[in-house]
Design an enzyme around this catalytic site. Structure first.
Site, PDB file in Angstrom:
ATOM      1  N   PRO A  81       7.404   3.507   2.261  1.00  0.00           N
ATOM      2  CA  PRO A  81       6.681   2.290   2.665  1.00  0.00           C
ATOM      3  C   PRO A  81       6.918   1.145   1.671  1.00  0.00           C
ATOM      4  O   PRO A  81       6.834   1.335   0.466  1.00  0.00           O
ATOM      5  CB  PRO A  81       5.208   2.728   2.625  1.00  0.00           C
ATOM      6  CG  PRO A  81       5.220   4.209   2.547  1.00  0.00           C
ATOM      7  CD  PRO A  81       6.528   4.611   1.943  1.00  0.00           C
ATOM      8  N   GLU A  82       7.243  -0.011   2.203  1.00  0.00           N
ATOM      9  CA  GLU A  82       7.418  -1.213   1.388  1.00  0.00           C
ATOM     10  C   GLU A  82       6.302  -2.196   1.754  1.00  0.00           C
ATOM     11  O   GLU A  82       5.383  -1.838   2.489  1.00  0.00           O
ATOM     12  CB  GLU A  82       8.808  -1.808   1.652  1.00  0.00           C
ATOM     13  CG  GLU A  82       9.934  -0.790   1.383  1.00  0.00           C
ATOM     14  CD  GLU A  82      11.333  -1.359   1.612  1.00  0.00           C
ATOM     15  OE1 GLU A  82      11.509  -2.584   1.484  1.00  0.00           O
ATOM     16  OE2 GLU A  82      12.244  -0.573   1.918  1.00  0.00           O
TER      17      GLU A  82
END
Ligand SMILES: [Zn+2]
Length: 281
Positions: free
Chosen positions: A2-3
């Site tokens: 996840p960014e």
């Protein structure tokens, strides 16, 4: 992994569930999540805390309690939060923790690879904790001049400099590749060598990639899903990431894949020109 857009999607989905609720029960089933502290100890500390707000900084979720304490959650590779609208969470072998709230909601943390972390910070600790780890947020007031100042003098490849969370907070492998395609910049350009026009394109490219990611509620590749279990749609918007061999959307040249700073890197060899070889001595 996840960014920023995925973490922001989790934040906006879970905030209405958590905010205003008081934790009545906490179960932390995986000691790795809170080490070096004992899971029972951290769980006991969480009980009674009332959630004031859920914020995000870079890839961190910040659960702020009325007491001034903060639960800092980093999802790392495969972490995610889950909340069942029906109120009942299904069985999940990868569930590592569950918070029960006085509003009847259960919020679960699942993590297949178990690299995620929960850290309970005392009042006043958050600013110092994040200051040494994170540069500024890439959205909001970031300007190309300010971005240029953060890259000035750096000889590292652009891609590596942007993955460094101290340059800007929240970018990872996917959104850096996408941003550099929008900006028409080669990932191996020396980070400190961009002129004003290139910095303007880079700032714009980063914002475009991240905004699109938030708008599409993140990219669901392997493990990421929204708290209600639904997928994001950003994977359908990729211009280069995972598209090696497929035609560039601008010039039809096949997208290339290489490694920069040890990370798989996708780019268009025509739109994103390679850096000039440095002058031979
Ligand atoms: Zn192209």
């Amino acid at each position: 992994m996840p960014e920023l857009p995925e973490v922001e999607t989790v934040r906006s989905d879970i905030a209405p569930v958590l905010e205003g609720g008081r934790i009545t029960d906490a179960v932390i089933a995986d000691p790795r999540l809170v080490r070096p502290f004992a899971p029972e100890l951290v769980a006991a500390e969480l009980v009674g805390e009332r959630v004031e707000a859920v914020d995000r900084r870079g890839k961190y979720l910040i659960v702020r309690f009325e007491s001034g304490r903060v639960l800092l959650i980093h999802l790392r590779m495969t972490g995610s939060l889950r909340h069942a609208r029906s109120g009942t969470l299904g069985d999940d072998p990868h569930r590592r923790a569950v918070l029960t709230l006085d509003n009847g909601a259960d919020v679960a943390y699942r993590d297949v690879r178990r690299f995620g972390t929960w850290e309970l910070l005392e009042p006043g600790q958050l600013t110092g904790y994040l200051a040494g780890r994170l540069g500024p947020e890439p959205l909001g007031t970031m300007s190309s001049a300010r971005l240029g100042a953060r890259l000035a003098g750096r000889r590292a490849p652009l891609k590596a400099a942007l993955l460094d969370q101290r340059t800007l907070a929240g970018l990872g492998n996917i959104y850096v590749d996408e941003a550099l395609w929008y900006a028409r910049l080669h990932p191996q350009r020396p980070a400190g060598g961009l002129d004003a026009d290139e910095l303007w394109r880079l700032n714009r490219g980063i914002r475009k990639a991240l905004r699109l990611g938030i708008e599409r509620q993140g990219a669901s590749l392997r493990d990421y899903a929204r708290p209600d279990g639904e997928s994001g749609g950003m994977q359908d918007e990729f211009r280069v990431y995972g598209r090696d061999g497929l035609p560039c959307g601008r010039c039809r040249t096949p997208i290339a894949k290489t490694r920069v700073g040890g990370r798989g890197t996708h780019f268009c060899p025509r739109c994103q020109q390679a850096p000039e070889p440095s002058a031979a001595p």
